[in-house]
Design an enzyme around this catalytic site. Sequence first.
Site, PDB file in Angstrom:
ATOM      1  CG  ASP A 132       6.545  -3.561  10.788  1.00 34.59           C
ATOM      2  OD1 ASP A 132       6.669  -2.579  11.523  1.00 34.59           O
ATOM      3  OD2 ASP A 132       5.507  -4.260  10.771  1.00 34.59           O
ATOM      4  CB  VAL A 175      -0.923   0.039   1.242  1.00 35.61           C
ATOM      5  CG1 VAL A 175      -1.737   1.339   1.260  1.00 35.61           C
ATOM      6  CG2 VAL A 175      -1.854  -1.164   1.250  1.00 35.61           C
ATOM      7  N   GLY A 224       4.002   4.422   3.377  1.00 29.47           N
ATOM      8  CA  GLY A 224       3.615   3.195   2.689  1.00 29.47           C
ATOM      9  C   GLY A 224       3.839   2.028   3.631  1.00 29.47           C
ATOM     10  CE  LYS A 225       4.150  -1.555   8.413  1.00 25.70           C
ATOM     11  NZ  LYS A 225       4.967  -0.865   9.425  1.00 25.70           N
ATOM     12  CB  SER A 226       5.035  -4.071   1.741  1.00 27.35           C
ATOM     13  OG  SER A 226       6.270  -4.129   2.404  1.00 27.35           O
TER      14      SER A 226
END
Length: 371
Positions: free
Chosen positions: A114, A32, A77-79
Amino acid sequence: MEKTIATFVDDLGPAKIICIQEPSIHLQGILVVDNVAAGPSIGGLRMAENVSMGECVRLARAMTLKNAAAGLAHGGGKSVLFGNPKMEHKQKENLIRGFAYALRGESDYIFGPDMGTNEECMAWVKDEIGRAVGLPSEIGGIPLDIIGATGWGLYHTIDVALEHIHLPLQGARIVIQGFGAVGKHAARFLTEHGGVLVGASDSKGSLYNPEGLDVQALIDIKGQGKSIIDSTQGVAGGVDAVIDMECDIWIPAARPDVLHKDNIHRLSAKLVAQGANIPLTADAEKYLHDHGVLVIPDFIANAGGVICAAMEYHGASQTASMQTIEEKIRRNTEEVLELAKKHSLLPREAAVQLSRSRLEKAMHLKRWRIF
Ligand code: NAD
């Protein structure tokens, strides 16, 4: 499908959501990219069996606000990658390399570590596509958890906040929930500047000594893979006992939602500085505000890690990174507290306002607002 996406969308983002799958290696993941008005997004890669698109969207937004609050030239953003992070090492490497390769063209997203990923994983990503932060020092990374980047930021946010409530750090009693990478360094910096650590906890239990705990001795014990309750320095108690310990400053640095409406009345502190992400529920934060306790929200107080990561990405030295953390976190804390005072807001409301106004400005400077 339309309905699902609509529930995620507002004026800030997401700019895009990308689902990746490669059946040959059982790869399934989501990226995202929330908002990149300020610059390419930075956000962690989370690996777990039960991650979801909704979670990824919320975490990406948290990064947009955190990076804007920190005044970084980076969006959020993040995945997420579906799978057990403790899977066989080679298989994990394959999955992460495959995911990174699939996203090689998405220059709007810079991978960071993360939950479920670490600096070695970031080295694989860097090797595949050249874009990652949180790297091993051998390839130019700044070891932010070893130098205590987030704890250093917490020390500065607390130092500024204490001025606002007219409480000197010298002699202030501190309790820290979670004596890990964030908690132990916060303890170290705060006690080096006159604070007294009277209580701390980890996942095994808690330790209390109103005369003060020897922080270095606790760090050494943790370094041996033991719990702080293996120390004989104070009275050992249950994990939850930290909430009841008499203190001036309480620092959550472990898990989300640890303070909520059913236990918040037990806290005696005058200041809460959030080292962990979302450690207090919204009603707990409101309760403390109504009872005159100052709460510094997570994305202001714990931004040291991401500031350090962004500095690493731009090739800065460790010393320059620590200076930037100090400068940005002191200024942001000051601005948030001034704004909160001026408009009678909760510090979190003021922090969101500050982030949003920075984002709006960045968005107005663009032809396309969020990407
Ligand atoms: P860590 O794994 O190094 O340390 C966590 C510590 O909390 C450990 O000592 C663990 O034993 C303890 N713990 C776990 N459950 C507990 C419980 N119920 N009660 C008391 N202690 C408990 O993790 P960390 O990197 O220090 O991160 C801590 C929190 O801060 C997380 O929420 C993380 O998302 C957030 N955070 C970390 C950074 C960073 O730079 N590392 C930056 C921003 C936010």
